[in-house]
Design a protein around this motif. Structure first.
Motif, PDB file in Angstrom:
ATOM      1  N   TRP A  22       3.302  -5.783   4.817  1.00 62.37           N
ATOM      2  CA  TRP A  22       2.755  -4.957   4.405  1.00 62.37           C
ATOM      3  C   TRP A  22       3.358  -4.890   2.483  1.00 62.37           C
ATOM      4  CZ3 TRP A  22      -1.906  -3.296   6.407  1.00 62.37           C
ATOM      5  CH2 TRP A  22      -1.715  -1.894   5.860  1.00 62.37           C
ATOM      6  N   PRO A  23       2.224  -4.317   2.522  1.00 59.82           N
ATOM      7  CA  PRO A  23       0.911  -4.326   2.151  1.00 59.82           C
ATOM      8  C   PRO A  23       0.858  -6.251   1.414  1.00 59.82           C
ATOM      9  CG  PRO A  23       1.920  -4.396  -0.560  1.00 59.82           C
ATOM     10  CD  PRO A  23       3.228  -3.661   0.672  1.00 59.82           C
ATOM     11  N   GLU A  68      -2.344   3.403   3.834  1.00 64.83           N
ATOM     12  CA  GLU A  68      -1.921   3.565   4.711  1.00 64.83           C
ATOM     13  C   GLU A  68      -2.346   5.061   5.044  1.00 64.83           C
ATOM     14  OE1 GLU A  68       1.357   3.555   2.382  1.00 64.83           O
ATOM     15  OE2 GLU A  68       2.062   1.118   3.189  1.00 64.83           O
ATOM     16  N   ARG A 128      -0.589   2.147  10.189  1.00 62.45           N
ATOM     17  CA  ARG A 128      -1.026   1.187   8.438  1.00 62.45           C
ATOM     18  C   ARG A 128      -2.701   0.460   9.433  1.00 62.45           C
ATOM     19  NH1 ARG A 128       3.968  -2.675   8.548  1.00 62.45           N
ATOM     20  NH2 ARG A 128       5.132  -1.386   7.382  1.00 62.45           N
TER      21      ARG A 128
END
Length: 168
Positions: A22-23, A68, A128
């Motif tokens: 992430w990302p 997010e 997420r």
């Protein structure tokens, strides 16, 4: 009149995804995404109060959208929910950043049908999110916690446009 039907079935849910990186590799951050999303929704006639403004950040990669979302204090805590409704709603706020509809007139769409909804963990206050689009009105959603561990998924969420008469 039947307005809803569904089937609940016990099963051992095993997620077929994780969002630990992430990302995601190759994803581009959308600057000012949350502010833009809520401004554009307001322009379509659908304003959100503070309890339902959970979109935080957005990335795009091709036709995929990653986001997010956080549970606003005004929404209350996660107790009593598999996944808090304000968190689920915020997941879909990122849908306005899909690249295959860029340049098209903004229109208000709302949930019509939910299919293959699975919950893997409870108590999340931040997620997420990975949105993939299976057509102009169908979205697949994967939700994970802050470590990338699966929380929930929606196999397909079908949206329908709201006419201007109904939005008033």
């Amino acid at each position: 009149s039947r307005h809803v039907s569904g089937r609940l079935a016990p099963e051992v849910a095993h997620a077929d995804f994780e969002l630990t990186q992430w990302p995601p590799a190759g994803a581009a951050l959308v600057e000012g995404a949350a502010e833009r999303a809520y401004r554009e929704m307001e322009e379509t006639g659908y304003g959100y109060g503070p309890a339902f403004r959970g979109l935080s950040r957005v990335w795009t990669r091709g036709e995929e959208v990653f986001a997010e979302v956080v549970l606003p204090d005004e929404a209350g805590g996660p107790d009593g929910f598999g996944v808090h409704p304000a968190l689920i709603d915020a997941c879909f706020h990122a849908g306005g950043f899909r690249t295959d509809t860029a340049g098209q007139e903004q229109k208000l769409v709302l949930p019509f049908a939910w299919n293959d909804v699975r919950i893997f963990a409870v108590g999340a206050t931040a997620l997420r999110v990975h949105l993939s689009f299976q057509g102009p009105d169908t979205i697949s959603v994967r939700m994970a916690d802050g470590t990338g561990a699966p929380v929930a998924s929606v196999g397909s969420w079908i949206a329908r446009p709201v006419t201007s008469e109904l939005s008033r």
